[in-house]
Design an enzyme around this catalytic site. Sequence first.
Site, PDB file in Angstrom:
ATOM      1  CB  CYS A   1     -73.154  46.167  50.472  1.00 48.19           C
ATOM      2  SG  CYS A   1     -72.522  44.492  50.211  1.00 48.19           S
TER       3      CYS A   1
ATOM      4  N   GLY B   1     -50.710  28.570  33.006  1.00 52.85           N
ATOM      5  CA  GLY B   1     -50.703  27.200  33.504  1.00 52.85           C
ATOM      6  C   GLY B   1     -50.859  27.097  35.002  1.00 52.85           C
TER       7      GLY B   1
ATOM      8  CG  ASP C   1     -50.241  29.757  26.505  1.00 51.68           C
ATOM      9  OD1 ASP C   1     -51.279  29.870  25.807  1.00 51.68           O
ATOM     10  OD2 ASP C   1     -50.267  29.857  27.743  1.00 51.68           O
TER      11      ASP C   1
ATOM     12  CG  ASP D   1     -57.522  36.421  34.267  1.00 48.39           C
ATOM     13  OD1 ASP D   1     -56.344  36.046  34.211  1.00 48.39           O
ATOM     14  OD2 ASP D   1     -58.476  35.688  33.943  1.00 48.39           O
TER      15      ASP D   1
ATOM     16  CB  CYS E   1     -70.754  47.396  46.246  1.00 44.49           C
ATOM     17  SG  CYS E   1     -71.862  46.090  46.799  1.00 44.49           S
TER      18      CYS E   1
ATOM     19  CD  GLN F   1     -48.315  27.484  30.078  1.00 38.75           C
ATOM     20  OE1 GLN F   1     -48.292  26.755  31.080  1.00 38.75           O
ATOM     21  NE2 GLN F   1     -49.422  28.149  29.709  1.00 38.75           N
TER      22      GLN F   1
ATOM     23  CG  ASP G   1     -57.860  34.325  26.504  1.00 36.59           C
ATOM     24  OD1 ASP G   1     -58.310  34.720  25.400  1.00 36.59           O
ATOM     25  OD2 ASP G   1     -58.515  33.603  27.266  1.00 36.59           O
ATOM     26  CB  SER G   2     -53.290  33.190  22.969  1.00 35.62           C
ATOM     27  OG  SER G   2     -53.437  31.913  23.588  1.00 35.62           O
ATOM     28  N   GLY G   3     -56.561  32.510  23.331  1.00 35.79           N
ATOM     29  CA  GLY G   3     -57.531  31.512  22.909  1.00 35.79           C
ATOM     30  C   GLY G   3     -57.054  30.102  23.174  1.00 35.79           C
ATOM     31  N   GLY G   4     -55.750  29.970  23.393  1.00 28.84           N
ATOM     32  CA  GLY G   4     -55.174  28.638  23.577  1.00 28.84           C
ATOM     33  C   GLY G   4     -55.773  27.884  24.750  1.00 28.84           C
ATOM     34  CG  PHE G   5     -56.840  28.192  29.529  1.00 27.26           C
ATOM     35  CD1 PHE G   5     -55.945  27.420  30.255  1.00 27.26           C
ATOM     36  CD2 PHE G   5     -58.138  28.315  30.010  1.00 27.26           C
ATOM     37  CE1 PHE G   5     -56.329  26.796  31.441  1.00 27.26           C
ATOM     38  CE2 PHE G   5     -58.523  27.696  31.186  1.00 27.26           C
ATOM     39  CZ  PHE G   5     -57.624  26.937  31.900  1.00 27.26           C
TER      40      PHE G   5
ATOM     41  CG  HIS H   1     -70.764  42.054  47.204  1.00 29.54           C
ATOM     42  ND1 HIS H   1     -70.336  43.038  48.064  1.00 29.54           N
ATOM     43  CD2 HIS H   1     -70.199  40.894  47.652  1.00 29.54           C
ATOM     44  CE1 HIS H   1     -69.570  42.496  49.004  1.00 29.54           C
ATOM     45  NE2 HIS H   1     -69.477  41.191  48.773  1.00 29.54           N
TER      46      HIS H   1
ATOM     47  CB  CYS I   1     -69.186  45.889  50.981  1.00 31.55           C
ATOM     48  SG  CYS I   1     -69.101  46.141  49.200  1.00 31.55           S
TER      49      CYS I   1
END
Lengths: 379, 379
Positions: free
Chosen positions: B317, B224, B149, B274, B314, B197, B95-99, B343, B312
Amino acid sequence: MSQVFFEVVAQCPQTRARAGLLHTAHGTIGTPVFMPVGTQATVKGLSERDLAGELGVEILLANTYHLFIRPGHELIRRMGGLHRFMSWPNAILTDSGGFQVFSLSGLRKITDQGVEFRSHLDGDLHVFTPQSTVDVQLALGSDILMALDECPPYPVSHAYAREAMERTVRWACEADRHHRRQMEEVLGRHALFPVVQGSVFPDLRRRCAAALVDLGSDGYAIGGLAVGEPRVLSLEMVEAAEEILPRDRPRYAMGVGMPEELAEYVSRGVDMMDCVLPSRNARNGYLFTSAGRLIIKHARYKEDGRPPDERCRCYTCTRYSRAYLRHLFLSGEILYAVLATRHNVRRYLDIMQEIRQAIMSGLFPEYLRSVRAACVDAE
Amino acid sequence: MSQVFFEVVAQCPQTRARAGLLHTAHGTIGTPVFMPVGTQATVKGLSERDLAGELGVEILLANTYHLFIRPGHELIRRMGGLHRFMSWPNAILTDSGGFQVFSLSGLRKITDQGVEFRSHLDGDLHVFTPQSTVDVQLALGSDILMALDECPPYPVSHAYAREAMERTVRWACEADRHHRRQMEEVLGRHALFPVVQGSVFPDLRRRCAAALVDLGSDGYAIGGLAVGEPRVLSLEMVEAAEEILPRDRPRYAMGVGMPEELAEYVSRGVDMMDCVLPSRNARNGYLFTSAGRLIIKHARYKEDGRPPDERCRCYTCTRYSRAYLRHLFLSGEILYAVLATRHNVRRYLDIMQEIRQAIMSGLFPEYLRSVRAACVDAE
């Protein structure tokens, strides 16, 4: 019938070291062996795949006191025993819980019948007796059980050490009797090892060992070590007990030691050891390497692209750098503990492998000299 | 020349869903894809082997703000970039770091030039500009970068949302210009996605998307979302942007979502998502299963020998029980976080796999209906 069977396969011609095979209901263990500590039914941060698969751990130690307190041995029994509960295919050794009663819990009262104590979690009152701790360990389904012992603090008077030692012998006899009775009814094979006590007094250690030998146990533990006494005394206590203990049974030095001490114990006839050092020190930022101890937070590792140990083949060392581990450590990341523990446990296992190979090939005296020389160099 | 190349391989005949292949310098990623979050250069508790090997993760997200603060992007550049630093062979999106500037750091000042903020670790003053966050992400060596952003909080007035959106567009243009210049000199392929945005206002979302489309970017993010607004609005905002964004470029919905929402986003034309939910909820004791959410500390799991999710496959499990995981959780054991995260991430990846298969085989509408029906049942 013996519950575990020990086979000596090679002896060092100059020292008391030997290599052996310890046959248990959950596999055969090459000795000398280091047992990682899985206090609460887990070696902190490592899965069964890490331990049994990648690291090749054949036996680990679990703490009876902790499991008794939480989640409770009866729950573990109902879940099919500790092996099944923690999904562990190989052997398990449990301590009696006595040591934690003395080191962790507040308000305890020792009588000849046992020890009354309060849980360090909720303050509940409990009693451990020689019989009950056998029952708890049988509920866990441990392969190797320890008899309840009294581990006095260091330093302690000869008079008190003697009293505690004599109580330990009486408790061992009671635990042994109870265990033999239970063995007629319990499925599986579960050996009970009594514990040699006697603080730092060779005469008490010898008397204790002699009394316990009469039990004809499948193996013997040497306890009360690494409780604050100088290392030279720990080794002397092992020597005092070892000359009495039968050569055809495994000897387990409880709670030792530092990496450079492992060969010292083995040279004195010790076959089994356990210690929280590799896992606890890993979490605290101390990595054991073939070139000595590495303190990961040091600024000198900030941009160090080398693995923690350039001669180590563990997953951590083949994949990650000191710089990355330092970043994870300083950031408080879980992955740091996971990777560092994996490496440190591997380091201990590698040392034990070197020791075993040296004994098997008749080169243990040379190996021991090289370890001692490296220690002198490091000083 | 495009820095990443996106190929649509199947389209749902009834919804906007599509399956694709996203070709990056670090491998080809099947979409729709869920990207686990590796905030501080680690998905908490999971090694490269767990992620790339066992779970088959093809791309993960790392947080520029965190890495800028510690250990610093210049250090990571000197260590050979983030892939090498964290030993990650597959693709990385940053990400840009903005958030994080808006959500984590205190005292920040937004101007048309960028944002001034104090580190949440030591209070040091820093500035992020559209150009500098591109440079930081290039130092990390990210495969997919985000343009700086401004993500306004929810709720916010239309007037402020418009101001923030217009600033976001200006910043995206500056970031894009800077990125194109840098690309003439920097090795490797590194795509820059601008971020749509506009808070919860469809007109602003549409205007923002239209302005960004002019940049001809390799892909577009929708930001956003999941900042407190009702879910129905999040989905409506995606719809508003999506109808403007080019069909031949990947669309990335940032920071979403719950397991049952993944198909909803995909049905609206989203290709990448994500979220910290699988890893964070795992650590907090919430396991996502094919039968719904499981709160591991509940007493009902005390002696439950079943795996967390009976369907599952995994490692967790196939190997461990609810009773054991509950014990580890209540005991504060690291291994709990490791196993639970493994898991939960697997659960998200399995859902994405189901979604992708459904699209490929033309059965996505039926799949979506079954997900919605399960949600209604659960209510």
